[in-house]
Design an enzyme around this catalytic site. Structure first.
Site, PDB file in Angstrom:
ATOM      1  N   PHE A  25      42.350  46.966  46.418  1.00 15.39           N
ATOM      2  CA  PHE A  25      42.676  48.189  47.139  1.00 15.39           C
ATOM      3  C   PHE A  25      42.151  49.379  46.330  1.00 15.39           C
ATOM      4  CE2 PHE A  25      45.933  51.563  48.065  1.00 15.39           C
ATOM      5  CZ  PHE A  25      45.523  51.784  49.380  1.00 15.39           C
ATOM      6  N   VAL A  28      36.129  50.404  47.703  1.00 15.05           N
ATOM      7  CA  VAL A  28      35.727  50.470  49.110  1.00 15.05           C
ATOM      8  C   VAL A  28      34.945  49.226  49.550  1.00 15.05           C
ATOM      9  CG1 VAL A  28      34.432  51.844  50.808  1.00 15.05           C
ATOM     10  CG2 VAL A  28      35.692  52.988  48.965  1.00 15.05           C
ATOM     11  N   HIS A 139      44.687  39.573  40.673  1.00 13.16           N
ATOM     12  CA  HIS A 139      43.559  38.634  40.504  1.00 13.16           C
ATOM     13  C   HIS A 139      42.789  38.909  39.227  1.00 13.16           C
ATOM     14  CE1 HIS A 139      41.402  42.030  42.331  1.00 13.16           C
ATOM     15  NE2 HIS A 139      40.239  41.462  42.072  1.00 13.16           N
ATOM     16  N   GLU A 176      41.515  48.774  31.722  1.00 14.48           N
ATOM     17  CA  GLU A 176      40.413  48.146  32.468  1.00 14.48           C
ATOM     18  C   GLU A 176      39.171  47.965  31.601  1.00 14.48           C
ATOM     19  OE1 GLU A 176      40.460  47.506  36.181  1.00 14.48           O
ATOM     20  OE2 GLU A 176      42.610  47.556  35.837  1.00 14.48           O
ATOM     21  N   ARG A 216      43.787  53.043  37.913  1.00  9.42           N
ATOM     22  CA  ARG A 216      44.066  51.796  37.199  1.00  9.42           C
ATOM     23  C   ARG A 216      44.268  51.987  35.692  1.00  9.42           C
ATOM     24  NH1 ARG A 216      40.061  47.082  39.376  1.00  9.42           N
ATOM     25  NH2 ARG A 216      39.807  47.712  41.534  1.00  9.42           N
ATOM     26  N   HIS A 252      36.785  53.042  38.946  1.00 14.84           N
ATOM     27  CA  HIS A 252      36.555  53.047  37.496  1.00 14.84           C
ATOM     28  C   HIS A 252      35.635  54.221  37.181  1.00 14.84           C
ATOM     29  CE1 HIS A 252      37.213  48.417  37.372  1.00 14.84           C
ATOM     30  NE2 HIS A 252      38.258  49.004  36.835  1.00 14.84           N
ATOM     31  N   CYS A 374      28.636  47.086  35.888  1.00 14.32           N
ATOM     32  CA  CYS A 374      29.905  46.332  35.902  1.00 14.32           C
ATOM     33  C   CYS A 374      29.724  44.940  35.333  1.00 14.32           C
ATOM     34  CB  CYS A 374      30.421  46.153  37.326  1.00 14.32           C
ATOM     35  SG  CYS A 374      30.747  47.662  38.193  1.00 14.32           S
TER      36      CYS A 374
HETATM   37  O1  SUG Z   1      37.994  45.074  39.882  1.00  8.95           O
HETATM   38  N1  SUG Z   1      36.070  43.745  42.502  1.00  8.95           N
HETATM   39  C1  SUG Z   1      36.135  44.270  41.152  1.00  8.95           C
HETATM   40  C2  SUG Z   1      34.911  45.077  40.838  1.00  8.95           C
HETATM   41  C3  SUG Z   1      34.863  45.484  39.393  1.00  8.95           C
HETATM   42  C4  SUG Z   1      33.734  46.387  39.080  1.00  8.95           C
HETATM   43  N2  SUG Z   1      33.737  46.718  37.714  1.00  8.95           N
HETATM   44  C5  SUG Z   1      33.432  47.933  37.197  1.00  8.95           C
HETATM   45  N3  SUG Z   1      33.346  48.982  37.926  1.00  8.95           N
HETATM   46  N4  SUG Z   1      33.283  48.000  35.943  1.00  8.95           N
HETATM   47  C6  SUG Z   1      37.401  45.109  40.965  1.00  8.95           C
HETATM   48  O2  SUG Z   1      37.750  45.834  41.907  1.00  8.95           O
HETATM   49  C7  SUG Z   1      36.806  42.374  44.356  1.00  8.95           C
HETATM   50  C8  SUG Z   1      37.302  40.969  44.571  1.00  8.95           C
HETATM   51  C9  SUG Z   1      37.541  40.649  46.018  1.00  8.95           C
HETATM   52  O3  SUG Z   1      37.899  41.530  46.782  1.00  8.95           O
HETATM   53  O4  SUG Z   1      37.369  39.474  46.386  1.00  8.95           O
HETATM   54  C10 SUG Z   1      36.913  42.830  42.907  1.00  8.95           C
HETATM   55  O5  SUG Z   1      37.744  42.339  42.178  1.00  8.95           O
END
Ligand code: SUG
Length: 467
Positions: A25, A28, A139, A176, A216, A252, A374
């Protein structure tokens, strides 16, 4: 004088369960692609192609293995009983979100694995590693124990490296990792300036906080990591991320800001306090590094925040190449987005050290909100420290070949959330990971490799050969 150092990128490999579950959440892309069909094989090959590109450009590269998913250990800990298939079936019926959380391949986004301080910045002259607790999303929070174990295997604690446990897993200390952290310096081996970016101050109920999406990272987590890493308070900054940006999907800081050595590229709406925050960073950089920081600040006329989120422009990697030039590794969609493309053309033509852009196809990762930056954990190391890193994870042409063949052997090219329940699938995934630990020389790493659990033919054969 400090010994020279360089940056090594440790890239996360997407796992066989890479899927779109809509778990994040405020992210996007994750929300928009919820429950669509993924292609784990393409995800892994795209990530590998990016690593190879950087390696071929002369950047030092290494890999981090995926985590064991589905994570049956967590489900068992939460009271589900029976054999693995029964546990997964029950969990999917009784708590679908938890089940999907235990199937996510999210550890691939290695920027969130940890925050790492180079030895030049730490008072005790050692490399400090703090795995992120990722407390804000279930998760991701379940990644922390295995991440800590993997980092300990790769950066062995003999003298050079010091590992701190992840911060206590509560949202007051939501951490994070390096996705909310930028290190600026003159050269990598010299003392630098560390900028920590938080989404909220957890000790305050008033003040500017996002209202739509969660922040976060907390200030409390950032300050704890800075203390643990023994950073000089005069060269450490804590800046608040702009709450409006978070509400537009900047979950982030690395979705709106990237820095490398003496260059900082960001949006005017990256930080609360805008110009004031930038002035503080410039001032501390000048005092510490005795030179001007090159700042490239793009405003909303050049690219609105919504387009920055759509194109992931600021999640480009900014890297230094062997001849000291800098380049950007940008997502392919920046070439198709007119705002982002115009900004990148302007940056390359401008009076700054960035003289090239390389576009990479990371479509699978991006559909979950993970761009080039990322996918990697940056670790600044001296030659001596580098020689102590677990060498089989360091990128070579032969590792490249073995990993591509491994992906083709084991990864599906189509995965829907329903497939996660296929009894064959968990066997398949474990077989892939088991083989990977052999390729990367990591020994028994995963819970399923425990003494009474599943063992692959290869491992059993090797064991018998020793007995
Ligand atoms: O934490 N997406 C990750 C993406 C992380 C990107 N990292 C950085 N910006 N450094 C997150 O939101 C999506 C998983 C899903 O919806 O199945 C997810 O976890």
């Amino acid at each position: 004088m400090n010994p020279p150092a360089y940056e090594v990128n440790f890239d996360g490999l997407p796992g066989p369960t890479h899927n779109f579950a809509g778990l994040s959440f405020g992210n996007v892309a994750s929300m928009e692609n919820r429950r669509t069909v993924s292609n784990p094989r393409a995800a892994a090959l795209q990530a590998i192609r990016k690593i190879k590109l950087l390696h071929d450009l002369g950047v030092k590269q290494a890999v981090l293995p995926p985590h064991e998913r589905p994570n049956v250990t967590v489900l068992r800990r939460l009271g589900f009983t029976g054999d693995d298939h029964e546990i997964l079936r029950q969990a999917s019926r009784r708590d679908t979100h938890l089940f999907l959380a235990c199937c996510s391949s999210s550890a691939m986004w290695a920027a969130n694995a940890a925050t790492v301080a180079p030895s030049a910045d730490a008072e005790d002259g050692r490399v400090h590693v703090t795995p992120a607790n990722l407390a804000s999303r279930i998760h991701r929070a379940i990644e922390a124990p295995l991440t800590a174990r993997i980092l300990k295997k790769i950066f062995r604690e003999e003298g050079s490296f010091i590992h701190h446990p992840p911060l206590p897993g509560n949202v007051y200390l939501g951490d994070e990792g390096s996705a909310n952290h930028v290190r600026l310096c003159s050269t990598y081996g010299e003392k630098g300036v560390q900028v920590f970016v938080h989404g909220r101050d957890a000790s305050r109920t008033s003040g500017r906080h996002p209202t739509r999406f969660p922040a976060r990272q907390t200030r409390q987590a950032s300050t704890a990591v800075a203390r643990l890493h023994q950073l000089d308070p005069d060269a450490t900054l804590h800046v608040q991320q702009h709450p409006d940006a978070i509400d537009e999907g900047v979950f982030h800081n690395d979705v709106i800001c990237v820095g490398d050595r003496n260059v900082l590229l960001c949006h005017t709406d990256a930080f609360l306090g805008g110009r004031g925050a930038m002035d503080r960073i410039r001032k501390v950089f000048l005092e510490r590094c005795e030179r001007e920081l090159v700042t490239i600040v793009l405003d909303s006329d050049q690219i609105p925040v919504s387009q920055a989120v759509e194109s992931y422009l600021f999640n480009s990697q900014l890297v230094t190449l062997p001849k000291d030039s800098q380049c950007l590794i940008a997502p392919l969609q920046c070439r198709e987005n007119r705002w982002a493309k115009a900004c990148l053309d302007q940056i390359v033509d401008g009076a700054n050290p960035i003289d090239a852009v390389h576009y990479v196809d990371l479509a699978q990762s991006l559909r979950n909100g993970g761009g080039p930056a990322c996918l990697r954990l940056r670790v600044v190391l001296t030659d001596e420290e580098f020689s102590r890193v677990h060498q089989p994870v360091i990128w070579t042409a032969s590792l490249h070949e073995r990993l591509v063949a491994w992906v083709h052997r084991h990864y599906r090219d189509r995965l829907s959330p329903d497939d996660l329940l296929d009894p064959e699938f968990i066997v398949e995934s474990r077989k892939a990971l088991d083989e990977l630990t052999v390729i990367l020389g990591l020994g028994a790493l995963y819970d399923f490799q425990g003494p009474h659990e599943y063992r692959s033919k290869a491992r059993r054969a090797r064991r018998l050969a020793y007995e």
